[in-house]
Scaffold this motif. Sequence first.
Motif, PDB file in Angstrom:
ATOM      1  N   SER A   1       0.824  -1.204   0.000  1.00 29.49           N
ATOM      2  CA  SER A   1       0.000   0.000   0.000  1.00 29.49           C
ATOM      3  C   SER A   1       0.862   1.260   0.000  1.00 29.49           C
ATOM      4  O   SER A   1       0.561   2.232  -0.708  1.00 29.49           O
ATOM      5  CB  SER A   1      -0.921  -0.019   1.223  1.00 29.49           C
ATOM      6  OG  SER A   1      -1.793   1.077   1.202  1.00 29.49           O
ATOM      7  N   GLU A   2       1.940   1.261   0.776  1.00 25.02           N
ATOM      8  CA  GLU A   2       2.803   2.442   0.841  1.00 25.02           C
ATOM      9  C   GLU A   2       3.573   2.651  -0.461  1.00 25.02           C
ATOM     10  O   GLU A   2       3.734   3.787  -0.926  1.00 25.02           O
ATOM     11  CB  GLU A   2       3.782   2.305   2.009  1.00 25.02           C
ATOM     12  CG  GLU A   2       4.802   3.425   2.137  1.00 25.02           C
ATOM     13  CD  GLU A   2       4.186   4.806   2.330  1.00 25.02           C
ATOM     14  OE1 GLU A   2       4.902   5.812   2.150  1.00 25.02           O
ATOM     15  OE2 GLU A   2       2.987   4.885   2.665  1.00 25.02           O
ATOM     16  N   VAL A   3       4.039   1.567  -1.079  1.00 28.13           N
ATOM     17  CA  VAL A   3       4.729   1.688  -2.376  1.00 28.13           C
ATOM     18  C   VAL A   3       3.785   2.293  -3.410  1.00 28.13           C
ATOM     19  O   VAL A   3       4.159   3.180  -4.177  1.00 28.13           O
ATOM     20  CB  VAL A   3       5.249   0.315  -2.849  1.00 28.13           C
ATOM     21  CG1 VAL A   3       5.683   0.377  -4.310  1.00 28.13           C
ATOM     22  CG2 VAL A   3       6.420  -0.137  -1.984  1.00 28.13           C
ATOM     23  N   ALA A   4       2.527   1.820  -3.419  1.00 29.35           N
ATOM     24  CA  ALA A   4       1.539   2.369  -4.350  1.00 29.35           C
ATOM     25  C   ALA A   4       1.312   3.852  -4.099  1.00 29.35           C
ATOM     26  O   ALA A   4       1.214   4.655  -5.038  1.00 29.35           O
ATOM     27  CB  ALA A   4       0.219   1.601  -4.229  1.00 29.35           C
ATOM     28  N   ARG A   5       1.228   4.235  -2.824  1.00 26.34           N
ATOM     29  CA  ARG A   5       0.998   5.649  -2.484  1.00 26.34           C
ATOM     30  C   ARG A   5       2.159   6.527  -2.952  1.00 26.34           C
ATOM     31  O   ARG A   5       1.959   7.609  -3.504  1.00 26.34           O
ATOM     32  CB  ARG A   5       0.812   5.793  -0.979  1.00 26.34           C
ATOM     33  CG  ARG A   5       0.383   7.187  -0.537  1.00 26.34           C
ATOM     34  CD  ARG A   5       0.509   7.360   0.957  1.00 26.34           C
ATOM     35  NE  ARG A   5       1.914   7.345   1.365  1.00 26.34           N
ATOM     36  CZ  ARG A   5       2.739   8.394   1.248  1.00 26.34           C
ATOM     37  NH1 ARG A   5       2.306   9.529   0.720  1.00 26.34           N
ATOM     38  NH2 ARG A   5       3.999   8.296   1.636  1.00 26.34           N
ATOM     39  N   ARG A   6       3.375   6.040  -2.762  1.00 28.03           N
ATOM     40  CA  ARG A   6       4.543   6.833  -3.157  1.00 28.03           C
ATOM     41  C   ARG A   6       4.618   7.002  -4.677  1.00 28.03           C
ATOM     42  O   ARG A   6       4.917   8.087  -5.177  1.00 28.03           O
ATOM     43  CB  ARG A   6       5.826   6.179  -2.642  1.00 28.03           C
ATOM     44  CG  ARG A   6       5.964   6.209  -1.122  1.00 28.03           C
ATOM     45  CD  ARG A   6       7.304   5.665  -0.679  1.00 28.03           C
ATOM     46  NE  ARG A   6       7.399   5.632   0.775  1.00 28.03           N
ATOM     47  CZ  ARG A   6       8.510   5.291   1.438  1.00 28.03           C
ATOM     48  NH1 ARG A   6       9.605   4.961   0.765  1.00 28.03           N
ATOM     49  NH2 ARG A   6       8.515   5.271   2.754  1.00 28.03           N
TER      50      ARG A   6
END
Length: 573
Positions: free
Chosen positions: A212-217
């Motif tokens: 989820s964090e990789v997608a957000r970045r």
Amino acid sequence: MADPDPDQKRDALAESGNLDLVGILSSIEETAYAWDLVSGRIEWGSNAAAILGVGDLAKIATGAAYHALIAPENLKDRLQVFSRGVAADRVRGVPYRVQYRITPGGPRSWKTIRVEDHGRWWPGADGHPIHARGVIRIIDDHYLEQQRQLVRNDFDELTGQLNRIRLTEALGSVLGRIEREPQSCGFLMVSVNNLAVINDTFGIATGDEAISEVARRIRGKLRGGDIIGRYASNKFGIIMMKCGPEALRVAAERFLKVVRDSTIKTSAGQLSATISIGAVVIPHQANSVQDAVNFALRALDAARSQRIDCFVLYEPLPGSESVRVRNRTIANNVVEALDDNRMRLVLQPMVSAKSGKAEIYECLLRMEKPDGQIVPAGEFVPVAEQLGLSRLIDRRALELTIALLKKHHDLVLSLNVSGLTCSDKEWIAALLRLSDGRKDILSRLIVEITETVAIEDLDQTINFVDTLKEFGCRVAIDDFGAGYTSFKNLKLLNVDIVKIDGVFVKNLANDSSDRIFIKTMIDLARIFGMETVAEWVGDEHSVKHLTDAGIDFMQGFYYGLPIDAADYVSKKP
């Protein structure tokens, strides 16, 4: 008489030139408000009392009075949308949307309703909200389920990005637009490199946080018109509009850097993640959705094989286009042959070392072209398996085999199945249906599974073997010795027959190590109560060595070419 549809009522009013906004809002259970946050006063639409069920607008004439009706667990949600905005737009305002529950009759009332509140607020010089305009709509369980369904249909639940279906649809739309307005775009496939390690070490929930964090970045580094979606568990697809090869490289480095440069905060602590990226330029390198995805995945594989944290732009291999055309032609031919009943069986004998007679026949599939030309399995089965057609082929081979067993009561047949069939419940159902569950038919069927397929998912293969044996079929491991199956696993599988790979048989007369290997396998198989078959038997010397070693059956061109199933003649009336 039924009430008129709200949309029809609105259209009728609009056509008459008398657009009654309050009436329209009432018909769809909505009301409007204007809130002066400095004085606290709220001006409501004249239908607000009826829509919200408060009886008297004086009861909700101020923000404090209205907030008193909001359920305590939801009040914080409503207040947060009016918090100070750092980059608040003083002209357009700040949009908000929130859902909460209210009790129109006050805190002690048993009646509650759920509403959706959306609008815009405008800030003062200090950035604090001073004025708001909004619409409140009554919502029910049906509406909530519709909204949830819309989200599920379009977006990935974990990351909030487009799901795989919508991503590929968006890619198709972009390709269609390019046909009308020629331009260069890019499609990137991004994978999180160390997700398996994170999952194994910290658990899947922590892995989900990393995804989820990789997608957000990455989302934060996209331009307004670019599109991102989750393609698979650890893969994201990105469509970049008006973007050539060099611009793709620059963008890819931006994505690599934003993931690489800082750790990811998770419930298990701070973690590091890296990504690999493969990309293809469309339409120059791919002019279909399937090609764009496949080529981007190939480039991604190349990036991951070089090193982690790497970008690779797709480069067509010499002759790759001709291979793709050939594979598509083969696939089309297979589908047409299946549809037109042009698949044929030929029978290759397995000769008993004791009697010297053919006691079992292996069913080999052939494809007949419309002009009558016969194509051997080796020329179409490997391609068909790669393209997902193996289940259809196995189903047709089963139909032909059972029909032959029903026709010839003395015939014992051995049938190969692919790896996909080992998990195909429909194939098992078809076996029972076609054979009518008759033991006299099922007992004359041997199902062959290749060694490499057997060890891919041992538990699944064991279940498949056990099911077949319950029906009365026998099971054989084909090409034994080509993979890494131990005799311990072979015992777990509880097969009836071991077919020794022809690689160890073809040079038997001249290679003493092959003779020792085969003798060892025969002796071990006998200990486990399994019969043995030697493949690729091609000369008399091999027959003698195999017979001396104690082989049960031999199969190969020494005993002649396979015969057409239609030419088989029963030995019994």
